[in-house]
Design a protein around this motif. Structure first.
Motif, mmCIF file in Angstrom:
data_model
loop_
_atom_site.group_PDB
_atom_site.id
_atom_site.type_symbol
_atom_site.label_atom_id
_atom_site.label_comp_id
_atom_site.label_asym_id
_atom_site.label_seq_id
_atom_site.Cartn_x
_atom_site.Cartn_y
_atom_site.Cartn_z
ATOM 1 N N ARG A 226 -14.625 -40.931 32.015
ATOM 2 C CA ARG A 226 -15.664 -41.017 30.973
ATOM 3 C C ARG A 226 -15.360 -40.052 29.823
ATOM 4 O O ARG A 226 -15.627 -40.370 28.664
ATOM 5 C CB ARG A 226 -17.036 -40.725 31.576
ATOM 6 N N LYS B 226 -15.991 -46.730 29.316
ATOM 7 C CA LYS B 226 -17.406 -47.119 29.304
ATOM 8 C C LYS B 226 -17.775 -47.748 30.631
ATOM 9 O O LYS B 226 -17.052 -48.597 31.147
ATOM 10 C CB LYS B 226 -17.679 -48.121 28.177
ATOM 11 N N GLU C 298 -15.725 -53.063 32.260
ATOM 12 C CA GLU C 298 -15.507 -51.629 32.446
ATOM 13 C C GLU C 298 -14.011 -51.467 32.710
ATOM 14 O O GLU C 298 -13.504 -51.907 33.742
ATOM 15 C CB GLU C 298 -16.327 -51.128 33.633
ATOM 16 N N GLU D 180 -23.114 -49.342 30.164
ATOM 17 C CA GLU D 180 -22.951 -48.953 28.762
ATOM 18 C C GLU D 180 -22.364 -50.092 27.939
ATOM 19 O O GLU D 180 -22.812 -50.342 26.811
ATOM 20 C CB GLU D 180 -22.057 -47.712 28.678
#
Length: 562
Positions: free
Chosen positions: A531, A536, A505, A540
């Motif tokens: 976001r 992400k 992330e 995700e």
């Protein structure tokens, strides 16, 4: 069983399309004296050990087994000595009447098979196993057997059943486990860890026994249970090797061992802890022979690779890698340093301890006993004209403040921090006492990461996702038609997974985020903005790896519970 005794290993590999005729001829021409053709092909990188075994199984109809799942009769070990099986690269498995069963990765090595027949006076039946599995079994059974016997210990080991693989090899009898002296016992524990690619070894005491457990691909499993009477001697031997005080058993101690195992340099970080049932020891295993450097090997997607490279090639600022212990943060930092390492930059690291020595980089060990902490080391480093500074971990306010100051005076600072997500790292720095405007102006980016197990490519199956799984993917705006499920085979030890990869992330602290942090925006507000700009979340990024068939939904949910 269908067997063609006229064939040679090179012929089989060529027929199965594993290697070319040119590669075989080159291996034959360049192989060392006494080296088998299969070993030469592996050494030149033309084929893997597993590919050889697969080709032989398909061509000759010889059964392949997982030695870890087969019960090995102790009596068969007495028929062939350790020196012979080590040199021949075979493992005796069992005896059936006048027939001895041996595991080999080259059943076409007829001189060795004939040698076994002459030594034992028995007919020889071969089964297939990889060279690494054979070497691990030799170390495990012959080594541990000698060790425990020398200690006068008898330990019963439960039979491991091979449900699918060659069930006739199993017997209904139990045999006493193997044995040998305390030094050899420690050596065998370390050898088994290296052979099984373990990241950690745990020695856990209980009331009347203790367990030896190995962590492989992030999962702990028990290898052996031994009587507690030898635990003090075992711990003392480990302390001697790691230069600890063997007379002190009441306080925790830390140490380090650098050794060579099977020709591979191994670095071990040792920690002992007094418990109510005795001293517990944990050994972190670092195989220095592995080439783990390079961002390309971390598991980054193309977009993630581009963004991360942009963050670490800025002239100044702080780039933090966050995650819990064992999430691969240090590996990511070393990969970053490897990419940044050049003659025109001065890179200095402060670590506790230095895990991997990198050529061309100045690495410094902290020493709290001499008051040489991260903060004190950083102060000294700033007088060494660095371009890039790597701090092993930001643990306290003082270290964080100096890192911020370093970044604001034109240095690129790389470090790790323990937070659950990228955005939470901003909150954590502010909670540590760093002014919000300083965090905003110094922080370039944050990478939160976790490790997930990779689904075994040999046995995993493709299935249609369930309705609840489809809903989860749809909630994150990801379409999915198929998912891979772990099954378990001899190549992955019936686990369904083999190896690990990272899930990332990545938060780019751009101008918009800088303004929000400076204005004391709430954490959820920063997250919403990130976001919108394409960041992400861990879950995700993990779901994308599930979609690609790299890992499973269970693994992603395990690391995404935060």
């Amino acid at each position: 069983m269908a067997r063609n005794v006229q064939k040679r290993l090179g012929d089989v590999l060529f027929e199965q399309g594993v290697v070319t005729d040119k590669q075989i001829n080159e291996a034959l021409r360049k192989r060392e004296k006494g080296e088998k053709i299969g070993e030469a092909l592996i050494r030149f990188g033309y084929v893997t050990d597993s590919q050889i075994v697969d080709a032989l199984e398909k061509s000759l109809g010889i059964k392949r087994i997982n030695i870890q799942l087969v019960y090995i009769d102790e009596n068969v070990l007495k028929l062939l000595d350790e020196n012979f099986v080590t040199k021949a690269k075979i493992m005796p498995i069992n005896i059936h009447g006048r027939r001895i069963v041996i595991a080999t990765n080259d059943p076409l090595d007829f001189p060795t098979i004939e040698n076994v027949r002459l030594r034992t006076g028995m007919n020889v039946e071969t089964v297939l196993a990889t060279k690494n599995d054979i070497e691990t079994a030799i170390a495990r059974y012959y080594g541990f057997s000698k060790t425990l016997k020398s200690l006068g210990i008898e330990v019963k080991e439960e039979k491991k059943e091979s449900e699918k693989f060659y069930e006739e090899l199993l017997t209904d009898t139990e045999a006493d486990s193997n044995e040998s002296p305390i030094i050899q016992l420690v050596n065998q524990i370390l050898l088994t860890a290296v052979k099984t690619d373990s990241s950690d070894i745990h020695i856990d005491p209980s009331d009347i026994e203790f367990k030896i457990r190995y962590r492989v691909d992030g999962i702990l499993s028990t290898e052996r249970v031994l009587p507690k009477v030898i635990l003090p001697k075992l711990i003392s031997r480990i302390k001697v090797m790691s230069h600890m005080d063997i007379t002190e058993t009441r306080i925790p101690q830390d140490g380090r061992i650098k050794t060579i195992i099977e020709g591979r340099p191994i670095d071990l970080r040792i920690s002992t802890l007094p418990t109510v049932r005795g001293e517990k020891a944990v050994m972190r295993v670092l195989d220095l022979s592995r080439d783990n450097a390079g961002l390309d090997r971390l598991g980054l997607t193309d977009d993630e690779h581009a963004l991360f490279s942009k963050l670490i090639t800025r002239a100044n600022g702080i780039v933090l890698v966050s995650g819990p212990t064992g999430s691969g943060k240090t590996t990511t930092l070393y990969a970053s340093l490897d990419q940044l390492n050049a003659d025109d930059v001065n890179i200095i690291t402060v670590e506790d301890p230095v895990e991997i020595e990198l050529e061309g980089i100045n690495q410094v060990n902290v020493n709290p006993e001499l008051d040489f902490t991260f903060a004190n080391a950083l102060r000294s480093i700033l007088r060494q004209d660095p371009n890039i500074i790597m701090v092993g971990e930001i643990r306290d306010t003082e270290t964080a403040q100096i890192a911020v100051s370093a970044s604001l005076t034109g240095h690129l600072v790389l470090s790790t921090i323990h937070t659950n997500s990228a955005v939470k790292t901003i909150t954590r720095l502010i909670d540590m006492g760093i002014d919000a405007f300083l965090v905003a102006s110094s922080l370039s980016g944050v990478v939160a990461q976790r490790l997930v197990r990779v689904v075994c490519p040999h046995c995993s199956i493709e299935e249609t996702p369930s309705e609840s799984e489809k809903e989860l993917f749809a909630r994150h705006k990801i379409s999915i038609k198929k998912v891979r499920r772990p099954v378990g085979c001899d190549l992955c030890g019936q686990k369904g997974y083999k190896g690990r990869t990272a899930v990332f992330e990545i938060l780019d602290v751009n101008e918009t985020i800088v303004k929000m942090v400076s204005n004391h925006a709430k954490e959820y507000e920063i997250l919403e903005q990130a976001r919108k700009e394409g960041t992400k979340l861990l879950i995700e990024a993990g779901l994308e790896k599930v979609k690609k068939g790299i890992t499973t939904l269970d693994e992603v949910m395990r690391i995404s519970l935060d």
